[in-house]
Write a protein that holds these residues in place. Structure first.
Motif, PDB file in Angstrom:
ATOM      1  N   ILE A  45     -11.785  -2.139  -4.658  1.00 27.06           N
ATOM      2  CA  ILE A  45     -11.157  -1.162  -5.316  1.00 27.06           C
ATOM      3  C   ILE A  45     -10.496  -1.709  -6.955  1.00 27.06           C
ATOM      4  O   ILE A  45     -10.253  -0.570  -7.749  1.00 27.06           O
ATOM      5  CB  ILE A  45     -10.063  -0.695  -4.291  1.00 27.06           C
ATOM      6  CG1 ILE A  45     -10.303  -0.175  -3.266  1.00 27.06           C
ATOM      7  CG2 ILE A  45      -8.771   0.120  -4.932  1.00 27.06           C
ATOM      8  CD1 ILE A  45      -9.744   0.095  -1.580  1.00 27.06           C
TER       9      ILE A  45
ATOM     10  N   GLN B 154      -7.438   5.721  -2.693  1.00 30.06           N
ATOM     11  CA  GLN B 154      -8.692   5.125  -1.915  1.00 30.06           C
ATOM     12  C   GLN B 154      -7.151   3.398  -1.742  1.00 30.06           C
ATOM     13  O   GLN B 154      -7.604   4.014  -0.139  1.00 30.06           O
ATOM     14  CB  GLN B 154      -9.748   4.635  -3.114  1.00 30.06           C
ATOM     15  CG  GLN B 154     -10.060   4.949  -3.315  1.00 30.06           C
ATOM     16  CD  GLN B 154     -11.552   4.334  -3.957  1.00 30.06           C
ATOM     17  OE1 GLN B 154     -11.083   3.204  -4.476  1.00 30.06           O
ATOM     18  NE2 GLN B 154     -12.586   4.742  -4.342  1.00 30.06           N
ATOM     19  N   LEU B 155      -6.442   3.568  -2.231  1.00 30.38           N
ATOM     20  CA  LEU B 155      -5.721   1.889  -1.683  1.00 30.38           C
ATOM     21  C   LEU B 155      -4.606   2.701  -0.495  1.00 30.38           C
ATOM     22  O   LEU B 155      -4.460   2.073   0.585  1.00 30.38           O
ATOM     23  CB  LEU B 155      -4.971   1.422  -2.317  1.00 30.38           C
ATOM     24  CG  LEU B 155      -5.419   0.498  -3.043  1.00 30.38           C
ATOM     25  CD1 LEU B 155      -4.442   0.201  -4.840  1.00 30.38           C
ATOM     26  CD2 LEU B 155      -6.312  -0.746  -3.011  1.00 30.38           C
ATOM     27  N   GLN B 156      -4.295   3.949  -0.816  1.00 28.31           N
ATOM     28  CA  GLN B 156      -3.641   4.634   0.316  1.00 28.31           C
ATOM     29  C   GLN B 156      -4.024   4.735   1.746  1.00 28.31           C
ATOM     30  O   GLN B 156      -3.726   5.178   3.048  1.00 28.31           O
ATOM     31  CB  GLN B 156      -2.743   5.388  -0.447  1.00 28.31           C
ATOM     32  CG  GLN B 156      -1.842   5.864  -1.696  1.00 28.31           C
ATOM     33  CD  GLN B 156      -1.387   7.051  -1.833  1.00 28.31           C
ATOM     34  OE1 GLN B 156      -2.176   7.958  -2.021  1.00 28.31           O
ATOM     35  NE2 GLN B 156       0.330   6.542  -2.108  1.00 28.31           N
TER      36      GLN B 156
ATOM     37  N   ASN C 189      -9.899  -3.999  -0.497  1.00 28.10           N
ATOM     38  CA  ASN C 189      -8.610  -3.869  -1.854  1.00 28.10           C
ATOM     39  C   ASN C 189      -9.088  -4.737  -3.329  1.00 28.10           C
ATOM     40  O   ASN C 189      -8.789  -3.566  -4.496  1.00 28.10           O
ATOM     41  CB  ASN C 189      -7.286  -4.468  -1.298  1.00 28.10           C
ATOM     42  CG  ASN C 189      -6.170  -4.538  -2.918  1.00 28.10           C
ATOM     43  OD1 ASN C 189      -5.416  -3.802  -2.942  1.00 28.10           O
ATOM     44  ND2 ASN C 189      -6.088  -5.905  -3.012  1.00 28.10           N
TER      45      ASN C 189
ATOM     46  N   LEU D 130      -6.988   3.714   2.942  1.00 28.15           N
ATOM     47  CA  LEU D 130      -6.826   1.981   3.471  1.00 28.15           C
ATOM     48  C   LEU D 130      -6.019   1.279   4.235  1.00 28.15           C
ATOM     49  O   LEU D 130      -5.812   0.511   5.276  1.00 28.15           O
ATOM     50  CB  LEU D 130      -6.828   1.000   2.658  1.00 28.15           C
ATOM     51  CG  LEU D 130      -7.836  -0.520   2.599  1.00 28.15           C
ATOM     52  CD1 LEU D 130      -8.785  -0.471   3.788  1.00 28.15           C
ATOM     53  CD2 LEU D 130      -7.551  -1.796   1.620  1.00 28.15           C
TER      54      LEU D 130
ATOM     55  N   GLN E 126      -8.183   4.679  -7.550  1.00 23.97           N
ATOM     56  CA  GLN E 126      -8.112   3.669  -7.046  1.00 23.97           C
ATOM     57  C   GLN E 126      -6.445   3.900  -5.969  1.00 23.97           C
ATOM     58  O   GLN E 126      -6.092   3.031  -4.743  1.00 23.97           O
ATOM     59  CB  GLN E 126      -7.167   2.591  -7.974  1.00 23.97           C
ATOM     60  CG  GLN E 126      -8.515   2.366  -8.456  1.00 23.97           C
ATOM     61  CD  GLN E 126      -7.895   1.486  -9.318  1.00 23.97           C
ATOM     62  OE1 GLN E 126      -7.454   1.288 -10.862  1.00 23.97           O
ATOM     63  NE2 GLN E 126      -8.089   0.394  -9.668  1.00 23.97           N
ATOM     64  N   LYS E 127      -5.345   5.194  -6.330  1.00 26.79           N
ATOM     65  CA  LYS E 127      -4.448   4.343  -4.987  1.00 26.79           C
ATOM     66  C   LYS E 127      -4.812   5.476  -4.668  1.00 26.79           C
ATOM     67  O   LYS E 127      -3.714   5.222  -2.725  1.00 26.79           O
ATOM     68  CB  LYS E 127      -3.590   6.159  -6.353  1.00 26.79           C
ATOM     69  CG  LYS E 127      -2.862   4.891  -7.622  1.00 26.79           C
ATOM     70  CD  LYS E 127      -1.706   5.905  -8.110  1.00 26.79           C
ATOM     71  CE  LYS E 127      -0.853   4.896  -9.408  1.00 26.79           C
ATOM     72  NZ  LYS E 127      -0.770   5.676 -10.589  1.00 26.79           N
TER      73      LYS E 127
ATOM     74  N   MET F 204       0.451  -1.056  -0.140  1.00 28.51           N
ATOM     75  CA  MET F 204      -0.151  -0.279  -0.212  1.00 28.51           C
ATOM     76  C   MET F 204       1.083   1.725   0.165  1.00 28.51           C
ATOM     77  O   MET F 204       0.550   2.567  -0.621  1.00 28.51           O
ATOM     78  CB  MET F 204      -0.787   0.139   1.069  1.00 28.51           C
ATOM     79  CG  MET F 204      -2.096  -1.182   0.784  1.00 28.51           C
ATOM     80  SD  MET F 204      -2.888  -0.911   2.824  1.00 28.51           S
ATOM     81  CE  MET F 204      -4.149  -2.399   2.062  1.00 28.51           C
TER      82      MET F 204
ATOM     83  N   ILE G 127       1.705   1.650  -3.662  1.00 29.60           N
ATOM     84  CA  ILE G 127       0.919   2.162  -4.193  1.00 29.60           C
ATOM     85  C   ILE G 127       1.368   3.245  -5.957  1.00 29.60           C
ATOM     86  O   ILE G 127       1.180   2.826  -7.407  1.00 29.60           O
ATOM     87  CB  ILE G 127      -0.275   2.401  -3.936  1.00 29.60           C
ATOM     88  CG1 ILE G 127      -1.435   1.568  -3.461  1.00 29.60           C
ATOM     89  CG2 ILE G 127      -1.668   3.308  -5.029  1.00 29.60           C
ATOM     90  CD1 ILE G 127      -1.467   0.111  -3.972  1.00 29.60           C
TER      91      ILE G 127
END
Length: 348
Positions: free
Chosen positions: A88, A59-61, A85, A63, A56-57, A43, A46
């Motif tokens: 996303i 949202q994942l960061q 994950n 998360l 997406q980047k 993460m 990303i």
């Protein structure tokens, strides 16, 4: 699902953490030599994954930050994060599938209407033909009547065929070119630019904080925002064509993202034009109305981030894919630098 501690579905394995990162993970209580470390390192990295879009980047960061703040390293939490994950990662594909199905349904409905109209035309042609034959008049006049009937029918079919083609290349919401039209156009534009040795620029335009805008105002209002941006892009392209005979092709790329190709325009001028577009959208006074047309709110602003790139002339094989990727990288830079700005791709 792959249970390897250092790998996760759809992403490459991250590299081992540096001493400073490992120390940080120790401080927040992440278990050593566990799959949690692999997940958090993934993460953190990303931004290096080109196959992910900007949203997406982000949202994942987010998360990843949630994991570090919660400090819940249980198996149940791990499975919950893995599922989030995967949601996303699959979101753009689900969105593209939904959009394609909607376009297909619209085309099917139009085609059904066309068939019914042609059925009526065939019935009319049949009636004209029978009446001409039964009239028993001059043969040439009779054949002329039948020929006119067939000609009218053929004209209607040709017009409907052209209309169907246009519909398949038009975004049903915004009325501008869709992704299918963009893909076809940019392939031809790259071939032409290389053959004629002319510049070709592309910019990717994304509405800032669009998810929050949708959450706050609802999807119907979100659709209105997309229509506004599409209308501004289309109007600008038509104005530039009329005043300066410039070849600018705007399209809805997907979701809240738009793509604009600019033939015979270098990246410096493309950057200037992108800034004009950004200011036009920034100055637009967005009005929210109810279904009856009554104004519910006004003075609402929407902003966009824009990434600009140019087709490389000294890079064999750097065609459409590289051009789109470069513009997307510049867009991500604009987003990560504060949004509501234009950034240009700089070749490493």
């Amino acid at each position: 699902m792959n249970k390897d501690p250092g790998q996760f579905k759809g992403v490459p394995p991250p590299e081992a953490c540096s001493d400073s990162v490992c120390a940080m993970l120790d401080r927040v209580g992440v278990p050593r030599d566990s799959k949690w470390r692999g997940l958090i390192l993934y993460m953190r990295s990303i931004k290096n994954y080109d196959f992910l879009d900007n949203e997406q980047k982000e949202q994942l960061q987010a998360l990843g930050m949630e994991v570090l703040k919660a400090r819940d390293f249980s198996e149940a939490k791990f499975q919950e994060i893995i599922k989030a994950n995967e949601r996303i990662l699959s979101a753009p594909w689900n969105l593209a599938l939904t959009r394609t199905l909607q376009e297909t349904a619209s085309l099917v409905q139009e085609f059904q209407g066309t068939l019914l109209k042609h059925k009526g035309g065939v019935q009319k042609l049949e009636k004209v033909t029978i009446e001409a034959v039964e009239s028993g008049g001059d043969v040439e006049r009779m054949l002329g009547t039948i020929r006119r009937g067939f000609k009218e029918m053929a004209t209607l079919i040709e017009e409907d065929a052209e209309k169907m083609v246009a519909m398949s290349l038009t975004d049903s919401l915004t009325g501008i070119h869709n992704r299918r039209a963009f893909d076809t156009h940019i392939e031809k534009a790259v071939v032409r630019a290389e053959a004629e040795q002319r510049p070709l620029a592309l910019f990717m335009c994304d509405i800032d904080h669009f998810k929050n805008f949708n959450d706050q105002h609802g999807h119907r209002i979100g659709d209105q925002a997309l229509v506004v941006v599409g209308s501004i892009l289309k109007g600008f392209a038509e104005e530039m064509k009329q005043l300066e005979d410039r070849d600018i092709f705007p399209a809805r790329y997907g979701g809240e993202e738009f793509a604009v190709t600019l033939f015979n325009i270098g990246k410096e001028e493309a950057e200037e034009l992108a800034e004009i577009i950004r200011r036009k959208i920034e100055r637009y006074n967005f009005v929210i109305r109810d279904p009856d047309g009554q104004i519910l709110a006004s003075g609402i602003k929407i902003n966009v981030s824009i990434g600009v790139a140019e087709l490389l002339v000294d890079c064999p094989g750097c065609g459409v894919a590289h051009l789109v990727d470069a513009a997307d990288k510049a867009l991500y830079l604009a987003k990560s630098s504060g949004r509501n700005q234009v950034r240009v791709y700089v070749r490493p």
